[in-house]
Design a protein around this motif. Sequence first.
Motif, PDB file in Angstrom:
ATOM      1  N   ILE A 111      69.907  47.806  91.854  1.00  0.00           N
ATOM      2  CA  ILE A 111      69.027  48.876  91.410  1.00  0.00           C
ATOM      3  C   ILE A 111      69.204  50.267  91.960  1.00  0.00           C
ATOM      4  CG2 ILE A 111      67.128  47.308  90.825  1.00  0.00           C
ATOM      5  CD1 ILE A 111      65.705  47.856  93.563  1.00  0.00           C
ATOM      6  N   ARG A 112      70.041  50.205  93.221  1.00  0.00           N
ATOM      7  CA  ARG A 112      70.274  51.446  93.963  1.00  0.00           C
ATOM      8  C   ARG A 112      71.763  51.335  94.530  1.00  0.00           C
ATOM      9  NH1 ARG A 112      67.324  52.273  99.891  1.00  0.00           N
ATOM     10  NH2 ARG A 112      68.021  54.542  99.988  1.00  0.00           N
ATOM     11  N   HIS A 114      73.407  54.067  97.049  1.00  0.00           N
ATOM     12  CA  HIS A 114      73.162  55.385  97.762  1.00  0.00           C
ATOM     13  C   HIS A 114      74.493  55.654  98.673  1.00  0.00           C
ATOM     14  CE1 HIS A 114      70.134  57.990 100.202  1.00  0.00           C
ATOM     15  NE2 HIS A 114      71.131  58.463 100.270  1.00  0.00           N
ATOM     16  N   VAL A 118      73.461  52.453 101.494  1.00  0.00           N
ATOM     17  CA  VAL A 118      73.335  51.140 101.110  1.00  0.00           C
ATOM     18  C   VAL A 118      73.262  50.910  99.691  1.00  0.00           C
ATOM     19  CG1 VAL A 118      71.686  50.808 102.870  1.00  0.00           C
ATOM     20  CG2 VAL A 118      70.768  51.539 100.675  1.00  0.00           C
ATOM     21  N   GLN A 120      71.368  48.265  96.972  1.00  0.00           N
ATOM     22  CA  GLN A 120      69.967  47.494  97.149  1.00  0.00           C
ATOM     23  C   GLN A 120      69.985  46.643  95.580  1.00  0.00           C
ATOM     24  OE1 GLN A 120      66.669  49.862  98.523  1.00  0.00           O
ATOM     25  NE2 GLN A 120      65.219  48.306  97.705  1.00  0.00           N
ATOM     26  N   ALA A 124      63.715  45.722  89.269  1.00  0.00           N
ATOM     27  CA  ALA A 124      63.412  47.380  88.954  1.00  0.00           C
ATOM     28  C   ALA A 124      61.872  47.430  88.654  1.00  0.00           C
ATOM     29  CB  ALA A 124      64.110  47.847  87.990  1.00  0.00           C
ATOM     30  N   TYR A 207      69.084  44.763 100.540  1.00  0.00           N
ATOM     31  CA  TYR A 207      69.902  45.898 100.649  1.00  0.00           C
ATOM     32  C   TYR A 207      71.317  45.454 101.708  1.00  0.00           C
ATOM     33  CZ  TYR A 207      68.115  47.071 105.224  1.00  0.00           C
ATOM     34  OH  TYR A 207      67.966  47.264 106.447  1.00  0.00           O
ATOM     35  N   LEU A 237      80.172  50.234  93.556  1.00  0.00           N
ATOM     36  CA  LEU A 237      79.378  50.461  92.728  1.00  0.00           C
ATOM     37  C   LEU A 237      79.169  51.903  92.406  1.00  0.00           C
ATOM     38  CD1 LEU A 237      76.282  48.001  93.468  1.00  0.00           C
ATOM     39  CD2 LEU A 237      77.810  47.908  91.392  1.00  0.00           C
ATOM     40  N   PRO A 238      79.044  52.315  91.090  1.00  0.00           N
ATOM     41  CA  PRO A 238      78.709  53.760  90.710  1.00  0.00           C
ATOM     42  C   PRO A 238      77.389  54.349  91.698  1.00  0.00           C
ATOM     43  CG  PRO A 238      78.833  52.527  88.744  1.00  0.00           C
ATOM     44  CD  PRO A 238      79.073  51.559  89.813  1.00  0.00           C
ATOM     45  N   ARG A 239      77.521  55.386  92.255  1.00  0.00           N
ATOM     46  CA  ARG A 239      76.402  55.949  92.829  1.00  0.00           C
ATOM     47  C   ARG A 239      75.135  56.206  92.026  1.00  0.00           C
ATOM     48  NH1 ARG A 239      79.640  53.590  96.098  1.00  0.00           N
ATOM     49  NH2 ARG A 239      80.155  54.540  98.015  1.00  0.00           N
ATOM     50  N   GLY A 242      69.605  59.159  90.923  1.00  0.00           N
ATOM     51  CA  GLY A 242      68.162  59.191  91.390  1.00  0.00           C
ATOM     52  C   GLY A 242      67.806  59.520  92.772  1.00  0.00           C
ATOM     53  N   LEU A 244      67.066  58.955  96.394  1.00  0.00           N
ATOM     54  CA  LEU A 244      67.576  57.777  97.455  1.00  0.00           C
ATOM     55  C   LEU A 244      68.607  57.049  96.635  1.00  0.00           C
ATOM     56  CD1 LEU A 244      64.015  56.629  98.673  1.00  0.00           C
ATOM     57  CD2 LEU A 244      65.883  58.164  99.878  1.00  0.00           C
ATOM     58  N   PHE A 246      68.499  55.499  93.795  1.00  0.00           N
ATOM     59  CA  PHE A 246      68.273  54.480  92.622  1.00  0.00           C
ATOM     60  C   PHE A 246      68.734  55.172  91.378  1.00  0.00           C
ATOM     61  CE2 PHE A 246      64.954  53.683  95.913  1.00  0.00           C
ATOM     62  CZ  PHE A 246      65.040  52.351  95.912  1.00  0.00           C
ATOM     63  N   GLU A 248      68.796  55.841  87.616  1.00  0.00           N
ATOM     64  CA  GLU A 248      67.597  56.267  86.580  1.00  0.00           C
ATOM     65  C   GLU A 248      67.411  55.596  85.449  1.00  0.00           C
ATOM     66  OE1 GLU A 248      67.453  60.870  87.645  1.00  0.00           O
ATOM     67  OE2 GLU A 248      69.365  60.378  87.437  1.00  0.00           O
TER      68      GLU A 248
END
Lengths: 318, 318
Positions: A111-112, A114, A118, A120, A124, A207, A237-239, A242, A244, A246, A248
């Motif tokens: 879901i994230r 960053h 991290v 995470q 969702a 995370y 992973l692609p950043r 959103g 922090l 996350f 979108e």
Amino acid sequence: MKSVNQIAVAVAVVGISVSSGFVAAQTKAPAVKSSTATQAKSSTMLKATMADVLKASQASDWRSLNPENTLYLEMDKGRVVIELAPEFAPKNVANIKALVKEGYFDGLAMIRSHDNYVAQWGDASEKREFKTAAKKVEGEFTIKYQKDTEFTRLPDADGYAPQVGHANSFAAARDPKTQTTWLTHCYGAIGVARGNETDSGNGSSLYAVTGHAPRNLDRNITVVGRVMYGIELLSSLPRGTGALGFYEKAEERTPIKTVRLAADVPEAERSKLEVFRTNTTSFKALVEAQRNRGGDWYKFAANHIELCNVPIPVRVVK
Amino acid sequence: MKSVNQIAVAVAVVGISVSSGFVAAQTKAPAVKSSTATQAKSSTMLKATMADVLKASQASDWRSLNPENTLYLEMDKGRVVIELAPEFAPKNVANIKALVKEGYFDGLAMIRSHDNYVAQWGDASEKREFKTAAKKVEGEFTIKYQKDTEFTRLPDADGYAPQVGHANSFAAARDPKTQTTWLTHCYGAIGVARGNETDSGNGSSLYAVTGHAPRNLDRNITVVGRVMYGIELLSSLPRGTGALGFYEKAEERTPIKTVRLAADVPEAERSKLEVFRTNTTSFKALVEAQRNRGGDWYKFAANHIELCNVPIPVRVVK
């Protein structure tokens, strides 16, 4: 045992390659040392490299991962292997294992992501039901240790903790004043996401550290283990765009197929991994090899190693 | 000025978000402090967060990037913005600028992505001609400093260098005994790949740090600047499966369209970025905000910051 190359990939969990030719140009010129180089290079650098230490290691220098504490996080691109450390966070580890056993994570997603921080995962929507697992688990930010609890101290000082070192192949820290110990936020560490309340985490959202160690998180959140293999599936992973990091949109989230406990997976499907023990003379030799690098490439010996720069090698075995 | 969200992305170059809700669960419960939390949380934590410091910052707390020392590395997914620091490596920076001006990098590719370490680019075949640039450039691993050379020391000790701090918005270190200074290998640092000889680098193959700071490289290789924007385009590259993270097949390499000097790009096409100055009282406040985190989330104050955990914010301006 597979090839050195595969060891290198595993070892890369902690960012260190078994080769000493770091950041080398592709075609290496012969190692003709300049006078400056010879001058700067002390005799301590003519000793073993990490590759030498690993090559000389014995079977007893390695241990298998404990299948009762090992998770397989399966994604389309492959498997991430996480070893949990119940000795540092018994309640949180027990709840994570309960979540895994009830299939909580199956079909969820990353879901994230960053950057330099991290990755995470979790639900969702936060609507998924908990069958047997608890919704609130007390944070285990530190835990009491006993006199005989395993801990191999690093020779160098640390700014974030009175003592740092390793316990059972995990990077850890200690405060002798309070007799407490905790796992540190080095690259690959796995933690329990929480809200503002210290008991607001439960392991349903975890995370992995995928950047420079955010040691400021130490003693503020529960660390439950670390990625032993496949960290690159999380770190590349692609950043998320959103706040922090996350994601979108739902379609940006990389799906998780399943998360299973290794003990619940047929033996033929298990990852055969061994991690370097950290309470051995071989590990001390490895730390020293990294404190003052050998080989022809290094010209200046640091005479120091920071906790999260210490490699804890993992290898694939037959 | 664009949205806070965009600032967050830029700031994420150093892995810090402007929000204090790190690793928070998605739905945040109200900040009801437990008695333990209140006990552990000292009064020093009730002060400004980094977000507060940035919000209160004045125009004079920021500087534009120098177009004469800024590179745009263009890939299909976007632009990576690198600021060079000729004051730390004049010969290497001059050669890199010569290479850029002759179009050396145009059409080359990312040749390496080594997890938790570096992304590296250049000519995989090493056949491309040098028109005006030099093939060998003396390594500038350290450089002499003067009494009046800018340097804002960090309050905390460092294991890798006698003194650490910042100069002109770059993370740097010093040794007063030898009166030398150097840029450090923090996340996003850009260095000149070399072979075993100290003069075997020339800037035709460069790397960016994309993992936990490999400070052991400090004083062993020439650091020439850092990524100011777009590091996620490098850090999220698929990892190479060859030794040291080199890609094994040509088709795995992400192409570089062009690398240009900002000054040679029409003004309308330039990235409008500003970096936080590091010789101001605002920067000192930012460092203090990060040494002991404010906000409701943190329960334990580190009272320490490690050099590569210090954010050097970058923002997008109109």
